[in-house]
Design an enzyme around this catalytic site. Structure first.
Site, PDB file in Angstrom:
ATOM      1  N   CYS B  35       0.818  -1.218   0.000  1.00  0.00           N
ATOM      2  CA  CYS B  35       0.000   0.000   0.000  1.00  0.00           C
ATOM      3  C   CYS B  35       0.849   1.265   0.000  1.00  0.00           C
ATOM      4  O   CYS B  35       0.343   2.350  -0.230  1.00  0.00           O
ATOM      5  CB  CYS B  35      -0.917   0.067   1.208  1.00  0.00           C
ATOM      6  SG  CYS B  35      -2.049  -1.286   1.348  1.00  0.00           S
ATOM      7  N   ASP B  37       2.597   2.503   2.688  1.00  0.00           N
ATOM      8  CA  ASP B  37       2.630   3.229   3.955  1.00  0.00           C
ATOM      9  C   ASP B  37       3.133   2.300   5.042  1.00  0.00           C
ATOM     10  O   ASP B  37       2.522   1.276   5.303  1.00  0.00           O
ATOM     11  CB  ASP B  37       1.221   3.693   4.360  1.00  0.00           C
ATOM     12  CG  ASP B  37       0.834   4.973   3.665  1.00  0.00           C
ATOM     13  OD1 ASP B  37       1.687   5.866   3.582  1.00  0.00           O
ATOM     14  OD2 ASP B  37      -0.319   5.066   3.213  1.00  0.00           O
ATOM     15  N   CYS B  62       3.370   8.599   2.491  1.00  0.00           N
ATOM     16  CA  CYS B  62       2.980   9.847   1.861  1.00  0.00           C
ATOM     17  C   CYS B  62       2.971  10.997   2.878  1.00  0.00           C
ATOM     18  O   CYS B  62       3.290  10.818   4.047  1.00  0.00           O
ATOM     19  CB  CYS B  62       1.593   9.685   1.257  1.00  0.00           C
ATOM     20  SG  CYS B  62       0.362   9.264   2.491  1.00  0.00           S
ATOM     21  N   CYS B 106      -3.973   6.421   7.403  1.00  0.00           N
ATOM     22  CA  CYS B 106      -2.683   6.865   7.946  1.00  0.00           C
ATOM     23  C   CYS B 106      -2.785   7.028   9.456  1.00  0.00           C
ATOM     24  O   CYS B 106      -1.846   6.710  10.191  1.00  0.00           O
ATOM     25  CB  CYS B 106      -2.258   8.193   7.322  1.00  0.00           C
ATOM     26  SG  CYS B 106      -1.904   8.081   5.569  1.00  0.00           S
TER      27      CYS B 106
END
Lengths: 402, 296
Positions: B35, B37, B62, B106
């Site tokens: 993904c 992350d 990100c 996140c």
């Protein structure tokens, strides 16, 4: 400081000369080209001229082979759905794993309707295996759709040769050429390409206008039915201003063709070499020996692309990335995955795409800024240790899936 | 370009507590490289008091992943482990003045890193208990796995059911095609076929509550957020409940505050969790309601 726009594969700025050509068609030349009176007549003539300008750029045999649409996606959908409708006995489509979503999403949807879609794989440099292609072609193939050049890496596909093979198998051949038109000399009259998609805004015309090239004699079933516009092949009142703009842009693209392939390519090469020389653990994706002259896609290992873009943006530099985060999806770019680029690099890919307006000074400024940005983000990366990647990075950081 | 809050941008451009923490005695590595992350959270905990003396992070991810990591370290420093574990992903998002729906994961990752790091410190094994799917409902940040699991667990058969149970599809409704596709798939597994437009099996009764119970519950939720609002010099008042619409009035410093929408969003979320149904909270000025209801 003005911004540096290196994202021309996403969209381009409309050339001021194109805008100038368009302006009268908003006001004094506002007529409907279908009307009998003089208000409409002049607009009709302007569209005729634009059609010939596009014909020239594509190297089409007849101007009636040019159908104006609203965008590249419409052209793609029209072409594929027409091929299926016109040959109901053929139930298979051949395309590639690295097409634009305009093709892939449509194909996924058609699969639900019972069509069989074959996705050609690519190798590490993004190249197709033509033997695999030849084996798949058969009397069930309704249409083959293969892009002329990949939007992410710029890598070319041998569409002229593939169209010959499709033709020999009795299948139609379509190519999404939105990235190639204007950058690659085309001579469609000498090819077996049946249908080709163009998007205006990729070549300095406005957004909202596209073209479907349809070779004369190819069986066709319109997507939009209604009025007699575009000889009944695409109903709906013409987007006259944008069509005029696209015509002008096509004419200018013809003039700039040599420049795109020499000067723009030189700047791109300089940018790429400059970055690679200064940034360790970075590499070019796709096939550098056979690609668009304006595109460079560089993978920066162990960091993530959206973070790179945000920092570039801070310096006024615009580019794009194949990371999952930039699109809000769960996977990095399907193009990078298809080429077998590992996740730790695929998320860190950045595409720089230049145009004929890009300058040497801009290239120098980007070369100066990028190494700093990459180093800054690598300092935050759990895969990075001081001046280089951690020893055995995949072991140094193996997170629990969350 | 994502619509990031200034706070997110600030924590991304100037991340706090980034880099290796020497002498860390609790480390949590979570995330998914596919993904894009992943996060390592490092804690230095004082054994006598369980207080987090220092917290650092390293993130592959990100802008909002880096910002969430940075925010998390700031939020937990000085807290005891038990206090820190009370930090929810919504708290992290709130600390950053909100995250786009696509980016809520996140903050979830931040919370999981915290759990993993604490487990590591305590010598326990931490295992992740959720799987993330493709984002379907952007209004309420609900992913495909969550929808699929809910349909399966509750035998759901309509988009309305899914909305009632998960909130997915209760906003702009553009994800209804996606929800239908999941319904088709899961229902075919149990030998049924999806029929669009069939009324939901059970009208999502608000967990069998009477109107009075419902209103009391709403009051209780508002009561629970009141101290927080009062701290900022504001208040909230319940005006009326009309089916799934709850009319409130924001008073004091809350009225017209730039954060009003965000605050209300948080309250709406809490109400939906408590009432176990999809509701809409509408800010109204006291007195305006009688006029407004004339048009209904």
């Amino acid at each position: 400081m003005t911004g540096i726009y290196f994202d021309n594969n996403a969209t381009t700025r409309v050339d001021p000369a194109v805008v100038e050509a368009m302006l009268p068609y908003f006001t004094e030349q506002f007529g409907n080209p279908s009307s009998m009176h003089s208000f409409g007549n002049k607009v009709g003539l302007a569209i005729k001229k634009a059609r010939m300008q596009v014909q020239e750029l594509l190297g089409a045999e007849h101007d009636s082979e040019i159908i104006f649409t609203s965008c590249g996606t419409e052209s793609d959908s029209t072409a594929i759905l027409s091929a299926l409708k016109a040959q109901p006995e053929r139930k298979e489509i051949i395309t590639t794993t690295v097409e634009h979503p305009a093709i892939l999403t449509l194909c996924a949807w058609l699969e639900k309707d019972g069509y069989k879609v074959h996705y050609l794989k690519v190798d590490g440099k993004g190249r197709l295996d033509l033997d695999e292609y030849k084996k798949l072609l058969g009397d069930q193939t309704a249409v083959v759709s293969v892009m002329w050049a990949n939007n992410e890496t710029g890598t070319f596909f041998p569409v002229v040769e593939m169209a010959e093979l499709a033709n020999a198998a009795g299948a139609m051949f379509h190519t999404d050429a939105v990235q190639a038109v204007g950058k690659v000399p085309l001579n469609l009259k000498d090819t077996k390409i049946d249908m080709l998609s163009v998007s205006g805004h990729k070549l300095h015309a406005p957004k909202g206008v596209g073209v479907l090239y349809l070779k004369r004699g190819v069986r066709f079933r319109p997507l939009l039915r209604g009025g007699h516009q575009e000889r009944g092949r695409r109903a709906g009142t013409e987007n006259t201003t944008s069509i005029v703009g696209l015509g002008k842009a096509a004419e200018m693209a013809m003039e700039a063709m040599a420049f795109e392939n020499t000067e723009v390519a030189r700047l791109r090469d300089k940018l790429e070499a400059g970055i690679l020389a200064k940034v360790p653990r970075s590499f070019v994706t796709g096939n550098p020996d056979d690609r668009l002259p304006n595109t460079s896609n560089i993978a920066f290992e162990f960091i993530e692309g959206e973070a790179i873009l945000l920092l570039l943006n801070k310096f006024g530099i615009a580019a794009s990335s194949g990371s999952a985060c930039t699109s809000g999806s769960l996977e990095p770019s399907h193009v990078m995955r298809a080429m077998g680029i590992p996740y730790t690099a695929a998320h860190g890919t950045v595409r720089f795409s230049l145009s004929r307006y890009s300058t040497e000074d801009e290239v120098d400024r980007v070369i100066a800024v990028v190494p700093e940005i990459i180093a800054q983000l690598r300092k935050l990366s759990p895969y990075w240790d001081g001046d280089g990647p951690a020893a055995e990075p995949e072991k140094a950081f193996a997170p629990t899936y969350a | 370009m994502w619509d990031y809050s200034d706070k997110v941008k600030e924590h991304f451009f100037q991340p706090r507590n980034a880099g290796v923490l020497e002498g860390a005695n609790g480390v949590g590595d979570v995330g998914s490289i596919s993904c894009g992350d992943a996060l390592r959270l490092m804690l230095k905990v004082e054994p006598e008091t369980d207080i987090i003396l220092d917290a650092h992070f390293q993130t592959f991810g990100c802008g909002s992943a880096i910002a969430s990591s940075s925010a998390l370290t700031e939020m937990i420093k000085g807290k005891t482990l038990d206090e820190a574990l009370k930090v929810s992903n919504q708290d992290i998002a709130d600390y950053l003045d909100g995250l786009p729906p696509e980016k809520m994961h996140c903050s979830v990752m931040g919370r999981e890193a915290l759990q993993a790091a604490v487990a590591n410190y305590r010598g326990e094994e931490w295992s992740d208990d959720h799987e993330e799917g493709a984002l379907i409902c952007k209004c309420f940040a609900i992913d495909a796995v969550m929808i699929e699991d809910t349909i399966r667990a509750n035998n759901l058969s309509s988009v309305q059911d899914v909305t009632n149970y998960t909130k997915a599809g209760g906003g702009c409704s553009s994800c209804h095609e996606g929800i239908e596709e999941i319904l088709v798939k899961v229902m075919s597994e149990r030998g049924e076929s999806f029929k669009p437009g069939t009324p939901s099996q059970e009208e999502a009764k608000p967990a069998g509550m009477t109107n009075l119970q419902r209103i009391r519950k709403i009051e209780a939720v508002l009561e629970s957020v009141r101290p927080q609002l009062k701290r900022d010099g504001g208040d909230i008042e319940l005006l009326d409940v009309d089916g799934k619409t709850i009319y409130v009035s924001m008073t004091g410093a809350c009225a017209g505050c730039q954060m009003e929408a965000l605050t209300l969003q948080g309250i709406q979320q809490k109400l939906m969790e408590e009432l176990k149904e999809f509701i809409k909270i509408v800010p109204t000025k006291a007195g305006a309601l009688s006029r407004a209801s004339c048009h209904v």
